[in-house]
Design an enzyme around this catalytic site. Structure first.
Site, PDB file in Angstrom:
ATOM      1  N   LYS A 188       2.377  -1.308  15.990  1.00 43.61           N
ATOM      2  CA  LYS A 188       3.630  -1.180  15.246  1.00 43.61           C
ATOM      3  C   LYS A 188       3.781   0.221  14.660  1.00 43.61           C
ATOM      4  O   LYS A 188       4.857   0.784  14.621  1.00 43.61           O
ATOM      5  CB  LYS A 188       3.633  -2.206  14.106  1.00 43.61           C
ATOM      6  CG  LYS A 188       4.862  -2.168  13.222  1.00 43.61           C
ATOM      7  CD  LYS A 188       4.758  -3.168  12.095  1.00 43.61           C
ATOM      8  CE  LYS A 188       6.051  -3.205  11.286  1.00 43.61           C
ATOM      9  NZ  LYS A 188       5.961  -4.046  10.088  1.00 43.61           N
ATOM     10  N   GLN A 189       2.669   0.766  14.158  1.00 44.60           N
ATOM     11  CA  GLN A 189       2.741   2.024  13.420  1.00 44.60           C
ATOM     12  C   GLN A 189       1.382   2.709  13.472  1.00 44.60           C
ATOM     13  O   GLN A 189       0.417   2.137  13.966  1.00 44.60           O
ATOM     14  CB  GLN A 189       3.136   1.741  11.980  1.00 44.60           C
ATOM     15  CG  GLN A 189       2.107   0.949  11.194  1.00 44.60           C
ATOM     16  CD  GLN A 189       2.696   0.294   9.951  1.00 44.60           C
ATOM     17  OE1 GLN A 189       3.227  -0.802  10.018  1.00 44.60           O
ATOM     18  NE2 GLN A 189       2.591   0.973   8.833  1.00 44.60           N
ATOM     19  N   TRP A 221       0.823  -1.220   0.000  1.00 42.09           N
ATOM     20  CA  TRP A 221       0.000   0.000   0.000  1.00 42.09           C
ATOM     21  C   TRP A 221       0.852   1.263   0.000  1.00 42.09           C
ATOM     22  O   TRP A 221       0.321   2.366  -0.011  1.00 42.09           O
ATOM     23  CB  TRP A 221      -0.919   0.019   1.229  1.00 42.09           C
ATOM     24  CG  TRP A 221      -0.218   0.301   2.537  1.00 42.09           C
ATOM     25  CD1 TRP A 221       1.009  -0.149   2.927  1.00 42.09           C
ATOM     26  CD2 TRP A 221      -0.687   1.116   3.616  1.00 42.09           C
ATOM     27  NE1 TRP A 221       1.330   0.299   4.178  1.00 42.09           N
ATOM     28  CE2 TRP A 221       0.302   1.084   4.633  1.00 42.09           C
ATOM     29  CE3 TRP A 221      -1.839   1.859   3.840  1.00 42.09           C
ATOM     30  CZ2 TRP A 221       0.166   1.765   5.839  1.00 42.09           C
ATOM     31  CZ3 TRP A 221      -1.972   2.538   5.055  1.00 42.09           C
ATOM     32  CH2 TRP A 221      -0.986   2.485   6.028  1.00 42.09           C
ATOM     33  N   ASP A 222       2.185   1.085  -0.003  1.00 40.27           N
ATOM     34  CA  ASP A 222       3.079   2.235   0.159  1.00 40.27           C
ATOM     35  C   ASP A 222       2.891   3.305  -0.910  1.00 40.27           C
ATOM     36  O   ASP A 222       3.334   4.438  -0.748  1.00 40.27           O
ATOM     37  CB  ASP A 222       4.549   1.788   0.188  1.00 40.27           C
ATOM     38  CG  ASP A 222       4.825   0.812   1.314  1.00 40.27           C
ATOM     39  OD1 ASP A 222       4.045  -0.150   1.467  1.00 40.27           O
ATOM     40  OD2 ASP A 222       5.807   1.001   2.047  1.00 40.27           O
ATOM     41  N   GLU A 247       0.295  -3.926  11.643  1.00 44.60           N
ATOM     42  CA  GLU A 247       0.246  -5.363  11.377  1.00 44.60           C
ATOM     43  C   GLU A 247       0.724  -6.225  12.534  1.00 44.60           C
ATOM     44  O   GLU A 247       0.789  -7.443  12.402  1.00 44.60           O
ATOM     45  CB  GLU A 247       0.961  -5.697  10.069  1.00 44.60           C
ATOM     46  CG  GLU A 247       2.306  -5.062   9.922  1.00 44.60           C
ATOM     47  CD  GLU A 247       2.892  -5.242   8.520  1.00 44.60           C
ATOM     48  OE1 GLU A 247       2.130  -5.251   7.546  1.00 44.60           O
ATOM     49  OE2 GLU A 247       4.108  -5.385   8.435  1.00 44.60           O
TER      50      GLU A 247
END
Ligand code: BGC
Length: 789
Positions: free
Chosen positions: A604-605, A345-346, A484
């Site tokens: 994580k993010q 998805w970056d 994730e």
């Protein structure tokens, strides 16, 4: 170092691979890591050459299971050029003491310069200067000039050059249990002593590769043929204080290239026609100068220098040449083998930047997705769903490439990988379609491929949503969000989480936009689309309904990352920080302890906070209103605080998103995260990952942080919206954008004043909207606007 150079002084074996990544040269078609030409792959050095979109699939046995992986292939190494005094040892940083060693990346002209002085003993020194390019004008050409200067001696220097087809994919230690032998049928041969060739093919995707190399020097060149190795040799007479030059020029083609007969013939032909090194350098410089004009970004000081490096690597991965290719956005650039060259998805962090400079490149990247729309529909069907289910990791044909097992290097265990449940990748594609069309005004794309893509993604979401009678809401169950770490509820037998807020809100946005778009299509086109896809009024009504009733969970007055997040245990952060220091990869730490991150409120993010990255505060509020959910500044700020304290930043995307969101919330901590995003690759913040490839999303994201994040720039409803936020450490900047056919529109912001200059053209004026004010800037006009405090 100047604002336009990036330099490494001294030789540090431990940093070599990191430097190779950051000194990679590329042109959107191929890229080659900044490895030393006299060194082959070993524990220190890792030369790698990758052609965009060149993948191969192999099956390996790990942990008793057959595992299939598709990789971006490491192609034959064109760099090899080694040298030694006659009958001496081949010289490398490992075999001879170095008196000086410097690698300099010249960002303005895309040249990698290397200077090394080898101590040969007895007062004898060999100085080597090399200049290397991956030609930005002719993307099939590369060139390496080597200058040898004898200091304190005269004698013969033997030079050997080679095209090395004996390479494998072995750049990532974690993947070494997997088969990395992608090239077969390697053959080499000679056209003339000066020009040699190599051909091979990939093992299963059957892509044929042709390479040709021309070696020129004022000494005669001879050839030795020991198939598959063809080496070229030159014996240089060095005289004390004098310089002798050897030029190696290469051409590279694959059978994926258009307008060729066969790749080998094309490569031999091209290298034969290539100009001298000086000529190639001149045309390469011109091509780079044009790129820099189209993507001008001026930010003062050290941040400006880092941003320029980021822009350099983005342009080397995705250049105007990309517009002719069938490729997506590789998460780690063309700079290394991490994530196997896959497309995630970056692109969500990359296209919004490109849209305003190289819309034709964005369009090509969206076409990569559109060509795989049918496959995404087949994937959805296979799981009993409607619409398009784009893969979390995509490669050649758009099937799901996410591995089923991944290795935790900390515990040595291979573990199930459920990251493929990140269906939110579909919303990222839809968002990009919309953004691209708004920025470029490309109605043709919007009404054809764009509408088809959006429709099938919307259809997937509408089908995935299930009505819950108790909540009186639609829910999307069994997903994984951008964070994730969390793949399942603690002790659940099945992976997947319910109602990830980011997934649900972006799905609502997709449904709303798709519906609007279908209604706005010219009638003949709407009819065509309905006939082809079986879309009817009833389905549109369902989209409308779902887009207003998706569930957004809350707990403790904040948006829940997913339903039940608030019931997870709190992680004793201080204890873990004390015990492990760096806890970015908390998932691996906990698994190695026999625990699982699924049990904790630890991300994580950025996940919920991604909403503040994609949507301006007004747009986000509007979306929540539409869902009948209250979101005011207080709730949003509380939510930001909540996750700020529960995120380990195990992805380079995290610092970027936090910097962006905190800057918008006018928070003092913003700069700390922006810094983290700026340092991500150059300081290898994630500990060893940059050596395996740059983080393209974070690099492009930092550019967009200035372009859209700080300025609040939006392209919507036919106007350019601006709502600058102050970030004291980045308070003066300027850039040029291409907006709906207006090339080179310049924006400059300094001391509370914003200048907008629109170059002369026959285009329509640009409507600029600032909070509380609208101005119209005519072509040929510059306006200065004083910003409110
Ligand atoms: C991140 C993903 C990202 C991927 C590729 C992962 O570490 O968690 O969000 O798409 O890297 O860059």
């Amino acid at each position: 170092m100047t604002g336009w150079t990036w330099e490494y002084e001294g030789y540090e074996p431990a940093d070599q691979r990191l430097r190779e990544s950051l000194c990679t040269l590329g042109n959107g078609y191929f890229a080659t890591r900044g490895a030393l030409p006299e060194c082959s792959a070993d524990d220190i050095h890792y030369p790698g050459t990758y052609v965009a979109g060149c993948y191969n699939r192999l099956t390996s046995k790990v942990s008793g299971r057959q595992v299939e992986n598709e990789d971006m292939v490491n192609l034959p190494n064109w760099l090899p050029l080694r040298f030694r005094l006659r009958d001496g040892q081949w010289l490398t940083p490992e075999t001879a003491p170095l008196l000086e060693h410097r690698m300099t990346l010249l960002l303005d002209c895309g040249v990698l310069e290397r200077r090394t002085r080898f101590d040969l003993g007895g007062g004898r020194v060999l100085a080597v200067r090399q200049q290397r390019i991956a030609h930005m004008g002719d993307p099939h050409l590369g060139a390496l000039r080597t200058e040898f200067t004898a200091e304190g001696f005269s004698g013969e220097l033997e030079v050997e050059a080679l095209l090395d087809g004996g390479v494998t994919n072995s750049g990532v230690a974690r993947y070494r249990d997997l088969d990395g032998h992608h090239l077969i049928h390697v053959h080499a041969g000679t056209v003339t002593p000066e020009t040699v060739w190599l051909r091979c093919r990939t093992r299963t995707s059957d892509i044929r590769v042709g390479m040709a190399s021309r070696l020129t020097s004022d000494a005669p060149v001879t050839v030795r043929n020991k198939n598959p190795r063809t080496t070229q040799h030159a014996l240089l007479d060095l005289t004390d204080g004098h310089t002798r030059t050897v030029d190696k020029t290469i051409a590279l083609h694959t059978s994926r290239d258009p307008a060729i007969s066969d790749p080998l013939h094309a490569a031999v032909d091209r290298v034969g026609r290539a100009g001298t090194f000086e000529e190639l350098l001149a045309s390469h410089r011109t091509a780079w100068a044009q790129l820099w004009r189209r993507a001008a970004l001026d930010v003062a000081g050290e941040p400006g220098r880092i941003l320029r490096l980021h822009l350099f690597h983005v342009l080397q991965t995705l250049s105007p040449h990309t517009a002719d290719l069938d490729v997506g956005v590789p998460a780690r650039g063309l700079h290394g083998e991490a994530y196997r060259g896959h497309v995630f998805w970056d692109e969500l962090f990359v296209l919004p930047f490109l849209n305003l400079h190289f819309p034709e490149v964005s369009r090509a990247l969206l076409r990569y997705r559109h060509r795989r729309l049918e496959r995404a529909c087949v994937s959805a069907q296979a799981t009993g769903r409607k619409g398009a289910m784009f893969p979390w990791q995509s490669g050649s044909d758009g099937r799901e490439e996410t591995q089923t097992l991944h290795l935790n290097p900390r515990s040595g265990r291979w573990l199930p990988d459920h990251s493929r449940l990140q269906f939110h990748v579909g919303s990222a594609i839809a968002y990009n379609v919309w953004q691209y069309c708004e920025a470029s005004g490309d109605m043709e794309f919007l009404h054809t491929k764009g509408a088809e893509t959006l429709l099938q993604i919307a259809r997937f979401w509408a089908d995935a949503a299930v009505w819950d009678d108790t909540l009186r809401r639609h829910r999307i169950k069994g997903v994984v969000g951008p964070d994730e770490y969390h793949e399942a509820y603690p002790d659940a037998s099945e992976p997947g989480l319910d109602d990830n807020a980011y997934t649900n809100v972006t799905a609502a946005w997709v449904l709303m936009r798709a519906r609007e778009l279908i209604d706005a299509l010219p009638e003949p086109r709407r009819r065509e689309l309905s006939e082809r896809t079986g879309l009817d009024r009833g389905e549109l009504e369902r989209w409308e309904d779902v887009s207003r009733t998706l569930y957004v969970p809350f707990h403790d007055g904040v948006i829940s990352q997913f339903d039940g997040y608030g019931a997870l245990d709190e992680l004793p952060w201080a204890k873990y920080r004390e015990r492990y220091g760096d806890i970015r990869r908390l998932d691996r730490i906990l698994e190695a302890e026999g625990d699982t991150v699924n049990r904790y409120q630890a991300s994580k993010q950025a996940d919920v906070l991604m909403l503040g990255y994609l949507y301006s505060p007004a747009e986000l509020r509007g979306l929540f209103d539409r869902l009948g959910v209250r979101l005011d500044d207080e709730i949003w700020h509380r939510t930001v605080d909540y996750y700020l304290h529960r995120t380990s930043h195990g992805s380079t995307l995290s610092g970027l998103v936090h910097g962006w969101v905190l800057a918008r919330a006018r928070r003092a901590e913003a700069w700390e995260f922006v810094q983290e995003a700026l340092q991500g690759d150059i300081a290898d913040v994630q500990g060893g990952t940059t050596a395996e490839g740059i983080h393209l999303g974070a690099m492009a994201g930092t550019l967009d942080l200035v372009q859209r994040g700080l300025t609040g720039l939006e392209t919507r409803d036919g106007a350019l919206w601006l709502d600058p936020v102050p970030l004291p450490e980045l308070s003066s900047y300027g850039f040029a954008v291409r907006y709906q056919g207006n090339w080179g529109v310049r924006l400059h912001l300094e001391r509370g004043e914003l200048d907008i200059a629109v170059p002369s053209s026959d285009q329509t004026p640009i409507e600029v909207r600032l909070p509380g004010r609208t101005v119209v800037v005519q072509p040929g006009e510059t306006r200065r606007l004083v910003l409110p405090d």
